[in-house]
Design a protein around this motif. Sequence first.
Motif, PDB file in Angstrom:
ATOM      1  N   GLN A 171      32.857  -5.009  -1.606  1.00 42.75           N
ATOM      2  CA  GLN A 171      31.275  -5.003  -0.901  1.00 42.75           C
ATOM      3  C   GLN A 171      30.620  -5.798  -1.447  1.00 42.75           C
ATOM      4  O   GLN A 171      30.429  -6.379  -2.504  1.00 42.75           O
ATOM      5  CB  GLN A 171      30.615  -3.889  -1.167  1.00 42.75           C
ATOM      6  CG  GLN A 171      31.444  -2.369  -0.868  1.00 42.75           C
ATOM      7  CD  GLN A 171      30.501  -1.276  -1.390  1.00 42.75           C
ATOM      8  OE1 GLN A 171      30.436  -1.066  -2.127  1.00 42.75           O
ATOM      9  NE2 GLN A 171      31.323   0.022  -0.595  1.00 42.75           N
ATOM     10  N   ILE A 172      30.450  -6.954  -0.370  1.00 45.17           N
ATOM     11  CA  ILE A 172      29.312  -8.401  -0.731  1.00 45.17           C
ATOM     12  C   ILE A 172      28.448  -8.087  -0.708  1.00 45.17           C
ATOM     13  O   ILE A 172      27.663  -7.879   0.268  1.00 45.17           O
ATOM     14  CB  ILE A 172      30.033  -9.410  -0.019  1.00 45.17           C
ATOM     15  CG1 ILE A 172      32.349  -9.668  -0.580  1.00 45.17           C
ATOM     16  CG2 ILE A 172      29.436 -10.847  -0.372  1.00 45.17           C
ATOM     17  CD1 ILE A 172      32.062 -10.871   0.387  1.00 45.17           C
ATOM     18  N   GLU A 173      27.758  -8.432  -1.599  1.00 49.58           N
ATOM     19  CA  GLU A 173      25.771  -8.871  -1.654  1.00 49.58           C
ATOM     20  C   GLU A 173      25.593  -9.880  -1.051  1.00 49.58           C
ATOM     21  O   GLU A 173      26.166 -10.649  -1.697  1.00 49.58           O
ATOM     22  CB  GLU A 173      25.801  -8.292  -2.779  1.00 49.58           C
ATOM     23  CG  GLU A 173      24.127  -7.987  -3.007  1.00 49.58           C
ATOM     24  CD  GLU A 173      23.568  -7.731  -4.596  1.00 49.58           C
ATOM     25  OE1 GLU A 173      23.862  -8.716  -5.473  1.00 49.58           O
ATOM     26  OE2 GLU A 173      23.672  -6.630  -5.062  1.00 49.58           O
ATOM     27  N   HIS A 174      24.785 -10.144  -0.459  1.00 51.00           N
ATOM     28  CA  HIS A 174      23.916 -11.202   0.125  1.00 51.00           C
ATOM     29  C   HIS A 174      23.007 -12.238  -1.165  1.00 51.00           C
ATOM     30  O   HIS A 174      22.343 -10.936  -1.871  1.00 51.00           O
ATOM     31  CB  HIS A 174      23.427 -10.908   1.261  1.00 51.00           C
ATOM     32  CG  HIS A 174      23.768 -10.613   2.421  1.00 51.00           C
ATOM     33  ND1 HIS A 174      24.801 -11.709   3.138  1.00 51.00           N
ATOM     34  CD2 HIS A 174      23.955  -9.944   3.270  1.00 51.00           C
ATOM     35  CE1 HIS A 174      25.212 -10.970   4.124  1.00 51.00           C
ATOM     36  NE2 HIS A 174      24.371 -10.425   4.058  1.00 51.00           N
ATOM     37  N   SER A 175      23.794 -13.380  -1.588  1.00 49.02           N
ATOM     38  CA  SER A 175      22.371 -13.770  -2.574  1.00 49.02           C
ATOM     39  C   SER A 175      21.397 -13.948  -2.161  1.00 49.02           C
ATOM     40  O   SER A 175      20.775 -14.406  -2.715  1.00 49.02           O
ATOM     41  CB  SER A 175      23.348 -15.137  -2.515  1.00 49.02           C
ATOM     42  OG  SER A 175      22.967 -15.737  -2.228  1.00 49.02           O
ATOM     43  N   GLY A 176      20.987 -14.056  -1.215  1.00 46.95           N
ATOM     44  CA  GLY A 176      19.241 -14.349  -0.587  1.00 46.95           C
ATOM     45  C   GLY A 176      19.226 -16.118  -0.289  1.00 46.95           C
ATOM     46  O   GLY A 176      18.601 -16.587  -0.130  1.00 46.95           O
TER      47      GLY A 176
END
Length: 230
Positions: free
Chosen positions: A169-174
């Motif tokens: 599960q990859i979280e967006h960095s922004g």
Amino acid sequence: MDSYIEVTGESSLVEQVAIYRADLSISVRATTTEHAITEAGALRDDCIRVLKSSGIAPDEMSEGGNAIWQPWFWKKNKPGQERSFKILLACPEAKRLYSALDALQPIFEHQRYTLNVSMLPPQFDASEAKRAAAHAAAIANARSVAQIIADEAGLQLTFVCQVEAMGAQIEHSGAFGDQGWGRAGLMRGMGGSGDDSEPAYLELDAARRVSTLRYRVRFGIAAAPSSGGA
């Protein structure tokens, strides 16, 4: 039938931007197709020369193709064509990339010349040691969860029967481009501010994202040995 406990273990892997990627769209409006083709080609070559002189290496640039068209709203009011080229950039240093983009501004002072800069999804990376540690931590987390269940049930873990890697599960960095889109800027007839009181670019740490690594692990179980005496 074999007896087992099946649990999911998780751990976090922190990755930083390793390569910044940008899409440069260079456009020229002209009254004729011939002029549009000629001017856009010359402007593209000028951009490549400026980028190289500003520190972008040849292997950090690649061809993005070209297109020519006549916008529908020109057909009734005036003749004309527009031609566009794309140059794709991939650079590991944000400061060097942005400084090179700033250096392009003077050649886009003509009102018929336009440069659109879109940030593409950056490339994230982590060291092999950090990746290995994160995977090992996910397995260790699964074991600790299974151990809690076994202790409560009066059982003991024996051996690992099965391990299945699940999707991360990859979280967006922004960061611009990390969601698959992002417009960094538009230059048309723009010049520098002329204010040299501050550095052109104040560096920050590279953007980070967190990937959650997940494993489904099946542990064999057996009855716990008796601790009582005769």
